[in-house]
Design a protein around this motif. Structure first.
Motif, PDB file in Angstrom:
ATOM      1  N   ILE A 345       0.825  -1.301   0.103  1.00 21.45           N
ATOM      2  CA  ILE A 345      -0.153   0.134   0.060  1.00 21.45           C
ATOM      3  C   ILE A 345       0.745   1.396  -0.055  1.00 21.45           C
ATOM      4  N   LYS A 346       0.432   2.285  -0.545  1.00 18.32           N
ATOM      5  CA  LYS A 346       1.147   3.603  -0.670  1.00 18.32           C
ATOM      6  C   LYS A 346       1.170   4.373   0.790  1.00 18.32           C
ATOM      7  N   ASP A 347      -0.108   4.338   1.148  1.00 20.58           N
ATOM      8  CA  ASP A 347      -0.439   5.145   2.468  1.00 20.58           C
ATOM      9  C   ASP A 347      -1.473   4.398   3.503  1.00 20.58           C
ATOM     10  N   PHE A 348      -1.505   4.909   4.416  1.00 15.74           N
ATOM     11  CA  PHE A 348      -2.155   4.046   5.531  1.00 15.74           C
ATOM     12  C   PHE A 348      -3.770   4.367   5.360  1.00 15.74           C
ATOM     13  N   ALA A 349      -4.184   5.562   4.575  1.00 13.74           N
ATOM     14  CA  ALA A 349      -5.398   6.053   4.383  1.00 13.74           C
ATOM     15  C   ALA A 349      -5.184   7.232   3.308  1.00 13.74           C
ATOM     16  N   ASP A 350      -6.446   7.755   3.226  1.00 12.53           N
ATOM     17  CA  ASP A 350      -6.367   8.825   2.229  1.00 12.53           C
ATOM     18  C   ASP A 350      -7.080  10.353   2.819  1.00 12.53           C
ATOM     19  N   THR A 351      -6.995  10.126   4.047  1.00 15.92           N
ATOM     20  CA  THR A 351      -7.602  11.137   5.002  1.00 15.92           C
ATOM     21  C   THR A 351      -7.160  12.789   4.546  1.00 15.92           C
ATOM     22  N   ILE A 352      -5.936  12.913   4.300  1.00 13.92           N
ATOM     23  CA  ILE A 352      -5.282  14.171   4.445  1.00 13.92           C
ATOM     24  C   ILE A 352      -4.787  13.963   2.799  1.00 13.92           C
ATOM     25  N   PRO A 353      -5.421  14.843   1.878  1.00 13.71           N
ATOM     26  CA  PRO A 353      -4.617  14.902   0.507  1.00 13.71           C
ATOM     27  C   PRO A 353      -3.217  15.302   0.734  1.00 13.71           C
ATOM     28  N   GLY A 354      -2.371  14.530  -0.304  1.00 17.65           N
ATOM     29  CA  GLY A 354      -0.955  14.948  -0.391  1.00 17.65           C
ATOM     30  C   GLY A 354      -0.177  14.249   0.772  1.00 17.65           C
ATOM     31  N   HIS A 355      -0.760  13.897   1.899  1.00 16.22           N
ATOM     32  CA  HIS A 355      -0.168  13.442   2.914  1.00 16.22           C
ATOM     33  C   HIS A 355      -0.334  12.029   3.312  1.00 16.22           C
ATOM     34  N   GLY A 356      -1.540  11.309   2.856  1.00 17.00           N
ATOM     35  CA  GLY A 356      -2.078  10.022   3.169  1.00 17.00           C
ATOM     36  C   GLY A 356      -2.907  10.039   4.391  1.00 17.00           C
ATOM     37  N   GLY A 357      -2.590   9.071   5.273  1.00 16.10           N
ATOM     38  CA  GLY A 357      -3.529   8.955   6.501  1.00 16.10           C
ATOM     39  C   GLY A 357      -2.973   9.774   7.862  1.00 16.10           C
ATOM     40  N   ILE A 358      -3.866   9.777   8.545  1.00 19.07           N
ATOM     41  CA  ILE A 358      -3.299  10.504   9.978  1.00 19.07           C
ATOM     42  C   ILE A 358      -1.759   9.636  10.443  1.00 19.07           C
ATOM     43  N   MET A 359      -1.896   8.426  10.339  1.00 17.57           N
ATOM     44  CA  MET A 359      -0.859   7.465  10.843  1.00 17.57           C
ATOM     45  C   MET A 359       0.627   7.777   9.857  1.00 17.57           C
ATOM     46  N   ASP A 360       0.292   8.153   8.584  1.00 16.26           N
ATOM     47  CA  ASP A 360       1.392   8.763   7.805  1.00 16.26           C
ATOM     48  C   ASP A 360       1.998  10.015   8.320  1.00 16.26           C
ATOM     49  N   ARG A 361       1.199  10.910   9.049  1.00 14.56           N
ATOM     50  CA  ARG A 361       1.666  12.083   9.627  1.00 14.56           C
ATOM     51  C   ARG A 361       2.385  11.865  11.185  1.00 14.56           C
ATOM     52  N   PHE A 362       1.948  10.750  11.645  1.00 14.08           N
ATOM     53  CA  PHE A 362       2.311  10.777  13.181  1.00 14.08           C
ATOM     54  C   PHE A 362       3.081   9.549  13.322  1.00 14.08           C
ATOM     55  N   ASP A 363       3.941   8.990  12.184  1.00 11.40           N
ATOM     56  CA  ASP A 363       4.556   7.647  12.539  1.00 11.40           C
ATOM     57  C   ASP A 363       5.681   8.051  13.164  1.00 11.40           C
ATOM     58  N   CYS A 364       6.231   9.336  13.140  1.00 11.15           N
ATOM     59  CA  CYS A 364       7.638   9.500  13.547  1.00 11.15           C
ATOM     60  C   CYS A 364       7.341  10.182  15.467  1.00 11.15           C
ATOM     61  N   GLN A 365       6.077  10.441  15.513  1.00  4.62           N
ATOM     62  CA  GLN A 365       5.818  11.045  16.825  1.00  4.62           C
ATOM     63  C   GLN A 365       5.813  10.176  18.025  1.00  4.62           C
ATOM     64  N   TYR A 366       5.661   8.981  17.488  1.00  5.23           N
ATOM     65  CA  TYR A 366       5.344   7.903  18.486  1.00  5.23           C
ATOM     66  C   TYR A 366       6.707   7.349  19.309  1.00  5.23           C
ATOM     67  N   LEU A 367       7.730   7.367  18.531  1.00  2.00           N
ATOM     68  CA  LEU A 367       9.149   7.360  18.949  1.00  2.00           C
ATOM     69  C   LEU A 367       9.621   8.387  19.811  1.00  2.00           C
ATOM     70  N   MET A 368       8.881   9.623  19.322  1.00  2.00           N
ATOM     71  CA  MET A 368       9.495  10.916  20.177  1.00  2.00           C
ATOM     72  C   MET A 368       8.765  10.862  21.342  1.00  2.00           C
ATOM     73  N   ALA A 369       7.416  10.407  21.260  1.00  3.58           N
ATOM     74  CA  ALA A 369       6.772  10.596  22.821  1.00  3.58           C
ATOM     75  C   ALA A 369       7.347   9.895  23.886  1.00  3.58           C
ATOM     76  N   THR A 370       7.990   8.453  23.485  1.00  3.40           N
ATOM     77  CA  THR A 370       8.601   7.604  24.401  1.00  3.40           C
ATOM     78  C   THR A 370       9.877   8.298  24.822  1.00  3.40           C
ATOM     79  N   PHE A 371      10.763   8.777  23.705  1.00  5.08           N
ATOM     80  CA  PHE A 371      11.898   9.336  24.309  1.00  5.08           C
ATOM     81  C   PHE A 371      11.901  10.416  25.440  1.00  5.08           C
ATOM     82  N   VAL A 372      10.858  11.290  25.119  1.00  2.15           N
ATOM     83  CA  VAL A 372      10.661  12.559  25.746  1.00  2.15           C
ATOM     84  C   VAL A 372      10.149  11.979  27.156  1.00  2.15           C
ATOM     85  N   HIS A 373       9.410  11.077  27.327  1.00  5.23           N
ATOM     86  CA  HIS A 373       9.023  10.534  28.673  1.00  5.23           C
ATOM     87  C   HIS A 373      10.176   9.858  29.351  1.00  5.23           C
TER      88      HIS A 373
END
Length: 423
Positions: A345-373
């Protein structure tokens, strides 16, 4: 018969990627007005403008939610978590829907509710003990919170066992694991984001903004100067974009932290004030947010002509946060790219035009959240007298008296208090 069954299961484990069921690609959700306005451009520049316009719109909406306060930010995090969970679970459903697995969707959402109930209940009990103590209807739920959470999970577990269908056992356990890994990726990480937010909005905004800045600047540098491929999982990622994004993110984080550190709204933790019966963000700034003078290394003194600079200690921590966001954070995106390639698949979804799904925009944020904590608990957070006092206030009077006597004896032994004369 058992030997044949084992051999057959072994053959299933050795299936190649070509055996993965086909997942239909998401449709193009770009608004018609944008399609018409950009119709004369090449596909490369059309994607540039669509991504740019939607990025500005999302950033504007993000600033609006920041203005509305911490509660709205928590709702935003919860909404993103649910949408990311939905996108990943939907991929699993599309891959295996032809088997018509019973209760898969219902159980997936049930487990999401159970895990959220557990984590958010823990947060309420931990940070707002005084508030809960004043609400009799909440006391039972908080007192037996973990037991209730466990019982709710057991119900889902038993329902899964009852839903097992002959000839599809293996597949159903695949999907059970799929659900739980998705919960680990989305719910656990979003809970850590909320925990960071409770330490002060600055611990939420700087990391998230650093990842966003790195994503944007890496794309810009890669778009205009990218020549050298970075990783095969993401063919469009280049070394030029990676390096340009790193330096831009560190500078951005340093400057952004300077402006945020000046305002109590961003640096004070969200706390419940029992006297006013409301939540407040007022505090005496800690040492992290008090201006200090730092001597520069001799080399920088020669280059800049300055012997020392004034800045907030938090700005030094922002360098660590920005460095992680730009060097390690992108690996969350690479991981997501590998996941998408595994299922073609190209994107997780087509929620945001040009970006894909919400998960496509926040895939890096999850590692960041753990590191900050981890960073806060390892290098920043110390004993919190205010939080400890709140916990003591919810104890029974005899328990409070025992704590008082133990503390008094300890202080007398240390020589801080003089023994009282008792008649």
């Amino acid at each position: 018969q058992e030997v044949y069954l084992e051999e057959r299961l072994g053959e299933l484990d050795l299936r190649s990627d070509s055996d993965v069921p086909y997942v239909p690609p998401p449709t193009d959700s770009t608004p018609e007005i944008l399609k018409r306005a950009l119709s004369g451009l090449s596909a490369r520049w059309k994607n540039w403008w669509i991504r740019g316009i939607l990025t500005l719109a999302m950033i504007s909406g993000f600033f609006l939610i920041i203005y509305l306060g911490s509660f709205m930010l928590m709702l935003l995090v919860l909404s993103i978590q649910v949408k990311c969970y939905h996108e990943i679970i939907t991929i699993g459903y599309r891959v295996y829907h032809s088997y018509d697995l019973p209760w898969f969707r219902s159980l997936s959402w049930y487990f999401l509710l159970c895990v959220n109930y557990f984590f958010y209940g823990e947060t309420v009990a931990d940070y707002f003990a005084t508030f809960v103590q004043r609400r009799e209807q909440l006391q039972f739920l908080i007192r037996y919170h973990r037991f209730i959470s466990f019982v709710l999970y057991l119900i889902g577990f038993c329902m899964f066992v009852l839903s097992l269908v002959k000839k599809h056992y293996r597949l159903q356990f695949y999907m059970f694991a799929w659900t739980h890994v998705t919960l680990l990726i989305t719910v656990t990480q979003s809970h850590l984001v909320i925990q960071n937010l409770f330490e002060g909005m600055i611990w939420f905004l700087v990391p998230i903004s650093s990842v966003i800045c790195n994503d944007i600047t890496a794309y810009i540098f890669g778009f205009f100067f990218g020549r050298t491929p970075l990783i095969k999982l993401s063919p469009k990622k280049t070394w030029e974009g990676f390096i340009g994004g790193f330096f831009s993110t560190v500078v951005f984080g340093f400057i952004f932290s300077y402006f945020l550190a000046q305002h109590q709204y961003f640096i004070c933790p969200e706390e419940y004030n029992s006297e006013t019966n409301r939540f407040v963000t007022e505090c005496e700034p800690s040492e992290l947010f008090q201006m200090k003078k730092y001597s520069l290394p001799p080399l920088l003194q020669a280059v800049l002509g300055w012997e020392a600079v004034n800045m907030y200690p938090f700005q030094m921590h922002s360098i660590a946060l920005s460095t992680f966001a730009s060097l390690i954070g992108p690996f969350g995106g690479f991981f997501a790219s590998g996941f998408k390639r595994a299922f073609k698949i190209k994107d997780f979804a087509d929620t945001i035009p040009g970006h894909g799904g919400i998960m496509d925009r926040f895939d890096c944020q999850y590692l960041m959240a753990t590191f900050v904590h981890v960073y806060i608990t390892s290098f920043i957070r110390g004993p919190n007298p205010s939080k400890l006092l709140k916990q003591l206030l919810v104890l029974q009077p005899e328990q409070q008296l025992n704590v008082y006597k133990a503390l008094e004896s300890h202080l007398i032994e240390k020589g801080i208090l003089q023994p009282s004369l008792r008649g």
